[in-house]
Design a protein around this motif. Structure first.
Motif, PDB file in Angstrom:
ATOM      1  N   LYS A  83       4.031   7.908   4.153  1.00 19.99           N
ATOM      2  CA  LYS A  83       3.555   7.292   2.915  1.00 19.99           C
ATOM      3  C   LYS A  83       4.757   6.576   2.286  1.00 19.99           C
ATOM      4  O   LYS A  83       5.733   7.215   1.906  1.00 19.99           O
ATOM      5  CB  LYS A  83       3.001   8.368   1.975  1.00 19.99           C
ATOM      6  CG  LYS A  83       2.077   7.862   0.931  1.00 19.99           C
ATOM      7  CD  LYS A  83       1.403   9.035   0.244  1.00 19.99           C
ATOM      8  CE  LYS A  83       0.426   8.546  -0.777  1.00 19.99           C
ATOM      9  NZ  LYS A  83      -0.237   9.639  -1.475  1.00 19.99           N
TER      10      LYS A  83
ATOM     11  N   ASP B 118       0.850  -1.190   0.000  1.00 17.59           N
ATOM     12  CA  ASP B 118       0.000   0.000   0.000  1.00 17.59           C
ATOM     13  C   ASP B 118       0.890   1.245   0.000  1.00 17.59           C
ATOM     14  O   ASP B 118       1.466   1.604   1.028  1.00 17.59           O
ATOM     15  CB  ASP B 118      -0.907  -0.003   1.231  1.00 17.59           C
ATOM     16  CG  ASP B 118      -1.869   1.176   1.263  1.00 17.59           C
ATOM     17  OD1 ASP B 118      -1.795   2.046   0.374  1.00 17.59           O
ATOM     18  OD2 ASP B 118      -2.694   1.229   2.197  1.00 17.59           O
TER      19      ASP B 118
ATOM     20  N   ASN C 174      -0.389   4.136  -1.341  1.00 18.10           N
ATOM     21  CA  ASN C 174      -1.314   5.250  -1.545  1.00 18.10           C
ATOM     22  C   ASN C 174      -1.820   5.847  -0.241  1.00 18.10           C
ATOM     23  O   ASN C 174      -2.309   6.971  -0.230  1.00 18.10           O
ATOM     24  CB  ASN C 174      -2.510   4.792  -2.394  1.00 18.10           C
ATOM     25  CG  ASN C 174      -2.067   4.348  -3.770  1.00 18.10           C
ATOM     26  OD1 ASN C 174      -1.272   5.013  -4.412  1.00 18.10           O
ATOM     27  ND2 ASN C 174      -2.567   3.214  -4.211  1.00 18.10           N
TER      28      ASN C 174
END
Length: 165
Positions: free
Chosen positions: A123, A52, A54
């Protein structure tokens, strides 16, 4: 079956579901320390597959200590190795006790669980396997050499949580 027994079963199931539901958790693993000692040159290492890229995520360093931990703070050198080989290093400082000597963290006994922010709203830049290394970096005041054996650390963990939008 009596009504009291049914109520107890329903209560148990409800408590179990509340405790076990943790939909934000993406990774949560502990490494035990031999004899509750974290050696200076021995990192705690975690390898995590990240897919992940995003979502923002919070990363926590979980440190479990017992009554043998002798300091009010904890210094750690962190090293994150990205899938492309890039390395991000940082020195982290955490308070383990308040100014009055009261231990921080959760726990009803001498063992305290400390959930310490490592990276907030992070992120991940790319998919792949990330390696996290954590070294204890404690030193006595006025001394150059680090403490060879940091006593009172029973476990060190890494937790990654997805931030809900």
């Amino acid at each position: 079956m009596g009504l009291q027994r049914v109520n107890k079963i329903i209560c148990f199931i409800f408590i179990f579901l509340c405790i076990s539901c943790d939909s934000n958790k993406k990774y949560d693993t502990y490494q035990p320390m031999n004899n509750s000692v974290w050696k200076l040159e021995e990192p705690v290492v975690f390898e995590v597959d990240i897919d992940d890229i995003n979502s923002q995520q919070n990363l926590f360093l979980n440190v479990r200590t017992d009554s043998d931990y002798p300091y009010r703070n904890l210094y750690i050198i962190s090293k994150m190795i990205l899938p492309n080989g890039a390395v991000l290093k940082d020195t982290l400082e955490y308070e383990m006790a308040d100014a009055f000597g009261n231990w921080l963290g959760d726990g009803l006994t001498d063992v305290k669980d400390n959930k310490l922010y490592y990276l907030e709203k992070y992120k991940f830049p790319r998919k792949g396997t990330y390696t996290f290394e954590f070294y204890q970096a404690m030193r006595k005041r006025g001394e150059i050499d680090g403490i060879q054996e940091l006593k009172g650390v029973t476990d060190v963990g890494l937790r990654i949580e997805k931030i809900q939008d």
